[in-house]
Design a protein around this motif. Sequence first.
Motif, PDB file in Angstrom:
ATOM      1  N   PHE A 269      -0.184  -2.721  11.983  1.00  0.00           N
ATOM      2  CA  PHE A 269       0.246  -3.499  10.784  1.00  0.00           C
ATOM      3  C   PHE A 269       1.906  -2.937  11.109  1.00  0.00           C
ATOM      4  O   PHE A 269       2.186  -1.741  11.545  1.00  0.00           O
ATOM      5  CB  PHE A 269      -0.218  -3.151   9.461  1.00  0.00           C
ATOM      6  CG  PHE A 269      -0.806  -1.621   9.247  1.00  0.00           C
ATOM      7  CD1 PHE A 269       0.381  -0.696   9.266  1.00  0.00           C
ATOM      8  CD2 PHE A 269      -1.879  -1.081   9.501  1.00  0.00           C
ATOM      9  CE1 PHE A 269      -0.011   0.733   9.218  1.00  0.00           C
ATOM     10  CE2 PHE A 269      -2.159   0.497   9.349  1.00  0.00           C
ATOM     11  CZ  PHE A 269      -1.134   1.075   9.102  1.00  0.00           C
ATOM     12  N   LEU A 271       5.114  -1.415   9.178  1.00  0.00           N
ATOM     13  CA  LEU A 271       5.315  -0.664   7.993  1.00  0.00           C
ATOM     14  C   LEU A 271       5.729  -1.281   6.790  1.00  0.00           C
ATOM     15  O   LEU A 271       6.591  -2.465   7.001  1.00  0.00           O
ATOM     16  CB  LEU A 271       6.292   0.476   8.322  1.00  0.00           C
ATOM     17  CG  LEU A 271       5.965   1.430   9.510  1.00  0.00           C
ATOM     18  CD1 LEU A 271       7.189   2.336   9.929  1.00  0.00           C
ATOM     19  CD2 LEU A 271       4.713   2.087   9.114  1.00  0.00           C
ATOM     20  N   VAL A 300      -2.404   5.868  -4.675  1.00  0.00           N
ATOM     21  CA  VAL A 300      -3.621   5.396  -3.807  1.00  0.00           C
ATOM     22  C   VAL A 300      -3.397   4.241  -2.972  1.00  0.00           C
ATOM     23  O   VAL A 300      -3.371   3.266  -3.374  1.00  0.00           O
ATOM     24  CB  VAL A 300      -4.954   5.567  -4.498  1.00  0.00           C
ATOM     25  CG1 VAL A 300      -6.139   5.659  -3.948  1.00  0.00           C
ATOM     26  CG2 VAL A 300      -4.867   6.460  -5.809  1.00  0.00           C
ATOM     27  N   ALA A 302      -1.295   3.741  -0.924  1.00  0.00           N
ATOM     28  CA  ALA A 302       0.190   3.271  -0.518  1.00  0.00           C
ATOM     29  C   ALA A 302       0.595   3.539   0.970  1.00  0.00           C
ATOM     30  O   ALA A 302       1.725   2.837   1.500  1.00  0.00           O
ATOM     31  CB  ALA A 302       1.240   3.939  -1.461  1.00  0.00           C
ATOM     32  N   LYS A 304       0.441   6.952   2.698  1.00  0.00           N
ATOM     33  CA  LYS A 304       1.080   8.057   2.661  1.00  0.00           C
ATOM     34  C   LYS A 304       0.862   8.693   4.010  1.00  0.00           C
ATOM     35  O   LYS A 304       1.847   9.373   4.597  1.00  0.00           O
ATOM     36  CB  LYS A 304       0.828   9.059   1.638  1.00  0.00           C
ATOM     37  CG  LYS A 304       1.285   8.587   0.296  1.00  0.00           C
ATOM     38  CD  LYS A 304       1.006   9.673  -0.803  1.00  0.00           C
ATOM     39  CE  LYS A 304      -0.524   9.785  -1.091  1.00  0.00           C
ATOM     40  NZ  LYS A 304      -0.879   8.487  -1.785  1.00  0.00           N
ATOM     41  N   VAL A 306       0.691   7.604   7.168  1.00  0.00           N
ATOM     42  CA  VAL A 306       1.514   6.925   8.281  1.00  0.00           C
ATOM     43  C   VAL A 306       2.699   7.883   8.162  1.00  0.00           C
ATOM     44  O   VAL A 306       3.436   8.468   8.958  1.00  0.00           O
ATOM     45  CB  VAL A 306       1.781   5.395   8.285  1.00  0.00           C
ATOM     46  CG1 VAL A 306       2.663   5.078   9.059  1.00  0.00           C
ATOM     47  CG2 VAL A 306       0.304   4.915   8.515  1.00  0.00           C
ATOM     48  N   PRO A 465       0.742  -1.900   0.627  1.00  0.00           N
ATOM     49  CA  PRO A 465       0.708  -2.743   1.726  1.00  0.00           C
ATOM     50  C   PRO A 465       0.017  -4.188   1.547  1.00  0.00           C
ATOM     51  O   PRO A 465      -0.728  -4.016   0.424  1.00  0.00           O
ATOM     52  CB  PRO A 465      -0.256  -2.109   2.802  1.00  0.00           C
ATOM     53  CG  PRO A 465      -0.216  -0.560   2.444  1.00  0.00           C
ATOM     54  CD  PRO A 465       0.197  -0.609   1.024  1.00  0.00           C
ATOM     55  N   PRO A 466       0.510  -5.198   2.022  1.00  0.00           N
ATOM     56  CA  PRO A 466       0.213  -6.760   1.654  1.00  0.00           C
ATOM     57  C   PRO A 466      -1.120  -6.933   1.737  1.00  0.00           C
ATOM     58  O   PRO A 466      -1.890  -5.969   2.519  1.00  0.00           O
ATOM     59  CB  PRO A 466       0.977  -7.450   2.312  1.00  0.00           C
ATOM     60  CG  PRO A 466       1.414  -6.789   3.792  1.00  0.00           C
ATOM     61  CD  PRO A 466       1.302  -5.219   3.143  1.00  0.00           C
ATOM     62  N   ARG A 468      -3.872  -6.707  -0.101  1.00  0.00           N
ATOM     63  CA  ARG A 468      -5.124  -5.802  -0.753  1.00  0.00           C
ATOM     64  C   ARG A 468      -5.341  -6.625  -1.902  1.00  0.00           C
ATOM     65  O   ARG A 468      -4.556  -7.416  -2.635  1.00  0.00           O
ATOM     66  CB  ARG A 468      -4.310  -4.620  -1.560  1.00  0.00           C
ATOM     67  CG  ARG A 468      -3.762  -3.561  -0.710  1.00  0.00           C
ATOM     68  CD  ARG A 468      -4.916  -2.776  -0.087  1.00  0.00           C
ATOM     69  NE  ARG A 468      -4.670  -2.050   1.172  1.00  0.00           N
ATOM     70  CZ  ARG A 468      -3.972  -0.754   1.139  1.00  0.00           C
ATOM     71  NH1 ARG A 468      -3.664  -0.266   0.075  1.00  0.00           N
ATOM     72  NH2 ARG A 468      -3.751  -0.281   2.168  1.00  0.00           N
TER      73      ARG A 468
END
Length: 711
Positions: A269, A271, A300, A302, A304, A306, A465-466, A468
């Motif tokens: 994906f 970033l 939660v 989000a 972190k 990576v 991230p998109p 969800r």
Amino acid sequence: MTATGSEPITLRELATIDVSRLRGVSERKRTALAAFDVESVLDLLTTYPRRWVDRTREAQVADLVPGTEALVLVEVRSVHKRLARTRRAIVEAVVGDGTGRLRIVFFNQPWRERQLQPGLQVALFGKADVFRGGLQMTNPVVDLIGDRTGRIVPIYPQSEKAQITTWELAGWVESALARCAERGIADPVPVPVRRRLGLIDRDKALRGIHLPESIAEKDQARRRLAFDELLRVQLALVMRKRAMERDAVGIRHAVGGELVRRFHDRLPFPLTAAQRRAIAEIDGDLTAPHPMHRLLQGDVGAGKTVVAVTALLAAVEGGHQGALMAPTEVLAEQHFAGVRELLAGLEVPTRGESLFTDRPLRVELLTNRVGGAERRRVLGGLADGTVDLVIGTHALIQEGVDFRSLGVVVVDEQHRFGVEQRAALREKAGETVPDVLVMTATPIPRTAAMTVYGDLDVSVLDELPPGRTPIVTRWVGGPLLEGEAWAAVREEVATGRQAYVVCPLIEESEKLEVASAEETYARLSAGELEGLRLGLLHGRLTPADKDMTMELFRSGGLDVLVATTVIEVGVDVPNATVMVILDADRFGIAQLHQLRGRVGRGAHESQCWLVTAGSEATPRVEAVVASTDGFALAEVDLELRGEGTLMSTAQKGRSDLKLASLRRDRELVHLAREAAFEIVDADVNLDGHPLLLDELQLLLTDDETEFLTRS
Ligand code: ADP
Ligand code: MG
């Protein structure tokens, strides 16, 4: 009080003058004041009114609206007592001002008859109702204000038990201020700062808060004194931050290298913008000569991990090592599994040699459960530098683990990565101190973060991230409606999904909590969820049993996991799509939000059911139903709980905030922080500001000022 000296009086001096030196403070009153924690004149002057009443404008009988609570300033006209048929005492009084009259009634408070002498000025707070054609207040809060004639009447916190009235306090404060008048009260805040921020001087502010001529004057006074409180805290934090940066030599990492590029290229994906921004902020720290101390906040999910791994790889790229520390062994193991998967097949480019000499990245796990030969192998690899990344618990830095060159440490914390841990890290490091990134999934509002984590820099992942699917949260109150939640669980299980049931939180006793979890498990197995495959998870199981149950759930061998809050952090089963939280009103907002984060981790739409025994939702439950945004919820939480709780759990001390509010004074928090940087960066040890330094030592806790005396 001393009259010696002609310099303005400092807070330190005021702190040495006992309140009994003031006229009217008898031995009995002195004891009563001590019960309020008022012993010195400084304590007295910093006991601020809890409200101010403008007797000509805001508190008139004519303005009372039946059915709503309000405050009035009135004079007692008459009072009498009678006994009801039940032999309860009833005291009735008639009070009034120039605009009207009001009846007040007290049940079971016979002493009110003596208290409410005709002619006395009182402030009443209560709900006025229409009774027999006139206005009446029943059992109002009464503040005696004596015969004060000022336009604005300060009302102090008082305690009937301690037998100190607001007008006594007002009188003592007034006489203390009168005795300070000749020398004036010293102002430690540099004039340029005061001028730029439009702050009145301290002497004027102390008068203005206690004896204002107008509400506007009181507001200015409050702003100034609240600023002082915030500035002290920020100075302590900024000085600690600068001291850390100054005392420690860090590693200048090279960022933007091939290894990190490969890692990002291989991610399935792109970033998010927030991730890119956080990485850039971290890169800035990594390349700087002093060690990083940065907090990475993110809800939660989000992403972190990576960001954290990117920082760790920057260390590896420069020939150093990275460590990721989790608060528990279970979490360390989960991180290990996740990170290893994220990095599978990644090769470290070896510079200067042939293109074909890339070597595999070596990632290892080190917890107390890793023993024997395996442990020796990992320890050896850390010492000789062949292990690139290690994942473990906080024990990693506290016990005798040797690194060849530890470059970046990521701390995944639920609580604060404290001063002691930092000290341990500093000792562990040789000449250079590793860069530290602290991750937290418990969002706290920015202004609060500036105060609670004010000695750290802060990056925020404020974007998920998109793709969800948002978790649909519902509240059901009472045993009848609870059935809807169980029906939802059955429906989801029927389509192949899984569910969590979170048992009531019993903070007082783990034993009771376990018993209640067992009971819930038995009840559901034989009742609402009969026929489904249920597992039970709680804190009293052996680690092996816990693992077995978790593994069974993860692999789909269980439909429903009945658990205590042990599942709060880290559990990651994307196929679980329903959560039912029992007695949800016993949990805090942050905890409910964390729990809810265990679902909605896969592609399927998820639900969370908040069950309460009563048929009314609490404000906390309502907030969690209304929003899935951790930062918005954190603001609500702060609003509901007040910062007292936040501060006291985050760190003891900081109790110094009497006027300032992290919620209401956001702008002031920012201004105080800026001013603190300005002052400290011009004068690191506050050599030119001895009064300011003295106040920090006087008013902050030892823990907060520990670095001031550190050699
Ligand atoms: P956090 O630790 O902040 O709760 P994680 O790092 O565990 O979140 O990430 C949650 C999930 O989101 C993981 O499955 C991760 O692979 C995925 N993820 C992370 N960043 C992105 C992104 N930019 N786009 C899509 N998915 C992402
Ligand atoms: Mg995570």
